[in-house]
Enzyme design. Structure first.
Site, PDB file in Angstrom:
ATOM      1  N   ARG A  38      36.225  41.030  17.336  1.00 55.67           N
ATOM      2  CA  ARG A  38      34.624  41.092  17.718  1.00 55.67           C
ATOM      3  C   ARG A  38      33.687  41.431  16.695  1.00 55.67           C
ATOM      4  O   ARG A  38      32.381  41.012  16.770  1.00 55.67           O
ATOM      5  CB  ARG A  38      34.805  42.075  18.834  1.00 55.67           C
ATOM      6  CG  ARG A  38      35.202  41.842  20.338  1.00 55.67           C
ATOM      7  CD  ARG A  38      35.202  42.756  21.306  1.00 55.67           C
ATOM      8  NE  ARG A  38      35.787  42.284  22.482  1.00 55.67           N
ATOM      9  CZ  ARG A  38      35.689  42.851  23.570  1.00 55.67           C
ATOM     10  NH1 ARG A  38      35.129  44.086  23.608  1.00 55.67           N
ATOM     11  NH2 ARG A  38      36.319  42.401  24.618  1.00 55.67           N
ATOM     12  N   LYS A 201      42.117  39.544  41.679  1.00 53.12           N
ATOM     13  CA  LYS A 201      40.938  39.911  42.717  1.00 53.12           C
ATOM     14  C   LYS A 201      40.276  38.533  42.942  1.00 53.12           C
ATOM     15  O   LYS A 201      39.513  38.180  42.025  1.00 53.12           O
ATOM     16  CB  LYS A 201      40.323  40.784  42.278  1.00 53.12           C
ATOM     17  CG  LYS A 201      40.900  42.333  42.512  1.00 53.12           C
ATOM     18  CD  LYS A 201      39.862  43.361  42.662  1.00 53.12           C
ATOM     19  CE  LYS A 201      40.373  44.782  42.348  1.00 53.12           C
ATOM     20  NZ  LYS A 201      39.980  45.222  40.842  1.00 53.12           N
ATOM     21  N   GLY A 354      39.187  38.857  29.710  1.00 51.99           N
ATOM     22  CA  GLY A 354      39.963  39.693  28.836  1.00 51.99           C
ATOM     23  C   GLY A 354      41.407  39.443  28.758  1.00 51.99           C
ATOM     24  O   GLY A 354      42.197  39.347  27.625  1.00 51.99           O
ATOM     25  N   GLY A 378      34.109  39.451  32.717  1.00 51.69           N
ATOM     26  CA  GLY A 378      33.443  39.600  33.929  1.00 51.69           C
ATOM     27  C   GLY A 378      32.118  38.454  33.778  1.00 51.69           C
ATOM     28  O   GLY A 378      31.629  37.838  34.802  1.00 51.69           O
TER      29      GLY A 378
END
Ligand code: ADP
Ligand code: MG
Length: 398
Positions: A38, A201, A354, A378
């Site tokens: 990152r 989910k 992720g 997300g």
């Protein structure tokens, strides 16, 4: 179109203080950074600004300190690493986010220098998007840049409240690249367009699935979410995770897009992830007392074959099994490898999420074997789903 740092003339940055929201949420243990991908991804934006004479104020969160000072979550090790990797006149660190010491450090900055603030989430005002805290952050600079795609779906002070107070609000080079690639996948994917979705989910995947189903040629569903679709088809799913509230929707999608949705034909099942007893590969029905924990061997071949069909575009989010446990990792590893092969054969491949990126590592597929690895989990799904993301909404239009 949103404005990007490269849209401003070079001389606009000279001697200007630029606040850059970055995502330096890297794994640190005992003060050592374990993996700094990152940090490397933000080098282009930071050096671009520094080379044009800006004074670059960097702000990031790290972990979940929940508004109090947690020494183990200090960004100091990140400043030390940045000093090693950045080609800039100086990298300084101030052990606070706002206040007098920060003001002094900012005032002492020279053209081209970089100053990293302490962990934003040491201040409760960050996640609460507190207006006083946002004003304090905004007072540190004259131009605002967001290069933190992973938190761009949050309306926090550093991504939203403070950003609103600047007259120039720009996307960094990394955020700009994410927006470019993900909007291409969403709006103009080159065909054939295959989508692979796994994970756990349905709620997290809903808007992306709704946006992609009409456009895709094939949608491969695996992982935990596949069981809701299989149950909707009337297949016995044993103790696999089935989300009752999404059953009617799943049924509707299966009717509307019958030809394009592909569900796993077989499964690796066990009584539980931990115990692994009764581990076996079954076709179609899963007996009571068992959970589907990976797509089966045949499904894996079918899915990989689809991923490899033609060039075009492939988008993948969500592991196809509980890949963290070796016994249930094969399906995910096979798809990761098929993704790499599709890339080498000329397909445009995009991976987000992720856990999906972690699965890529487990499969020993390199980041360079994927056309684009999104840094936002997300955020990338919400972007593809066409949801308004506060950190993007707030940026200036060209
Ligand atoms: P990403 O972070 O890439 O968006 P998700 O968070 O949606 O992915 O899903 C990842 C999680 O889904 C993993 O922790 C994995 O163990 C879990 N998972 C995948 N398949 C199953 C399954 N069949 N049963 C239970 N959990 C699963
Ligand atoms: Mg996840």
């Amino acid at each position: 179109m949103k404005q990007v740092v490269s849209d401003l003339p070079d001389d606009r940055y000279r001697e200007r203080r630029v606040f850059v929201r970055v995502d330096f949420n890297v794994p640190i243990s005992n003060g050592q950074i374990r993996e700094d991908y990152r940090l490397r991804r933000t080098v282009p934006t930071i050096e671009y600004l520094s080379q044009r004479g800006a004074k670059v104020v960097l702000a990031s969160h790290l972990g979940k300190p929940k508004g109090s000072v947690v020494p183990a979550l200090s960004l100091k090790p990140v400043a030390d690493r940045l000093r090693e990797i950045l080609k800039v006149p100086a990298v300084k660190f101030v052990g606070a986010v706002v206040g007098e010491s920060v003001r002094q450090a900012v005032n002492a900055m020279k053209s081209g220098e970089v100053l990293l603030l302490e962990n934003l989430r040491f201040e409760s005002g960050e996640e609460a998007n507190d207006p006083v805290f946002a004003t304090q952050l905004a007072s540190l600079a004259e131009i605002y840049v967001n290069d933190a795609f992973g938190t761009i779906h949050r309306a926090h002070a550093s991504t939203y409240g403070a950003a609103q107070l600047f007259s120039k609000r720009l996307a960094g080079l990394l955020v700009s690249k994410e927006m470019e690639v993900l909007s291409q996948v969403r709006d103009h994917p080159a065909g054939p367009f295959r989508v692979v979705v796994g994970g756990i989910k349905i709620k997290d995947k809903l808007s992306a699935l709704k946006a992609l189903l009409p456009k895709a040629d094939t949608v491969l569903l695996g992982g935990g979410i596949a069981y809701t679709f299989l149950a909707a088809e009337g297949v016995a799913t044993g103790d696999s995770p089935v989300e009752q509230e999404f059953m009617p929707w799943a049924k509707e999608m299966l009717t509307q897009y019958r030809g394009k949705i592909l569900l796993p034909e077989d499964h690796v099942i066990a009584r539980s992830v931990e115990e692994r007893d009764g581990l076996q590969n079954v076709h179609r029905a899963i007996p009571a007392g068992f959970k589907g924990l990976d797509i089966g061997r045949d499904a894996s071949l079918t899915f990989a074959h689809e991923v490899l069909r033609g060039t075009g575009t492939v988008f993948w989010n969500g592991p196809l099994g509980t890949f963290e446990v070796d016994e249930f990792a094969d399906g995910t590893v096979d798809i990761a490898r098929a993704m790499a092969l599709a890339h080498w054969r000329g397909a445009f491949t995009v991976i987000g999420g992720g856990d999906t990126v972690a699965a890529l590592r487990k499969a020993e597929v390199l980041e360079t074997e994927v056309s684009h690895v999104s840094t936002g989990g997300g955020a990338s799904l919400k972007f593809i789903g066409g949801e308004a993301l506060p950190g993007i909404t707030v940026l200036s239009e060209t």
